[in-house]
Motif scaffolding. Structure first.
Motif: not given
Length: 163
Positions: A111-134
């Protein structure tokens, strides 16, 4: 005699315009993203089983090319990292953003910073991503700049997300 209907209409006095209060609904950017997502769903339904990785990749590359700098450079770099470290993911657009899916489910997105006029871009992961940790783990990461250190972290995250 007919029973009185239980209506859901509000009195004109309680509308945001009548009370002088600003509506707390979706922003223009959020509404635009939802319209884009609806168009993506219609396009996917129209292509049906004919949809392939090339269609999604060209759409993602077009979205990245349309981004202003520095987000365009980050988007290009993320695209290269994700393709190299998670070849099983298929590029696609998701709410008008570059995203990467496995079996039709979005795993990660940019998600680019300009998309929602935020101060930083975002790399996001959905709940389908296997990032579970604790019992708690991050699912989105703020990006201001991509250096070799961030590249390495993203490579590890993407590999773990598709494992």
């Amino acid at each position: 005699m007919k029973p009185a209907k239980k209506g859901t209409q509000k009195s004109p006095k309680s509308t945001p315009a009548a009370t002088g209060k600003k509506s707390k609904g979706f922003t223009d950017e959020e509404r635009a993203a939802m319209r884009e997502h609806l168009q993506e769903l219609k396009a996917d339904a129209g292509r049906g089983r004919r949809a392939d990785k090339a269609d999604g990749e060209s759409a993602v590359l077009a979205k990245i090319a349309a981004l202003p700098q520095p987000d365009r450079a980050m988007g290009e770099r993320l695209h290269a990292i994700i393709k190299a470290n998670a070849p099983a993911l298929s590029p696609k657009t998701w709410y008008g953003m570059p995203a990467y899916a496995k079996d039709g489910n979005v795993i990660c997105f940019f998600q680019s910073a300009q998309k929602f006029k935020t101060r930083y871009a975002t790399l996001g992961f959905s709940d389908k991503a296997n990032l579970d940790e604790g019992h708690m783990w991050p699912t989105a990461f703020a990006l201001k700049e991509l250096t070799a250190a961030e590249d390495a972290k993203i490579c590890a995250l993407v590999k773990k997300a598709v494992s």
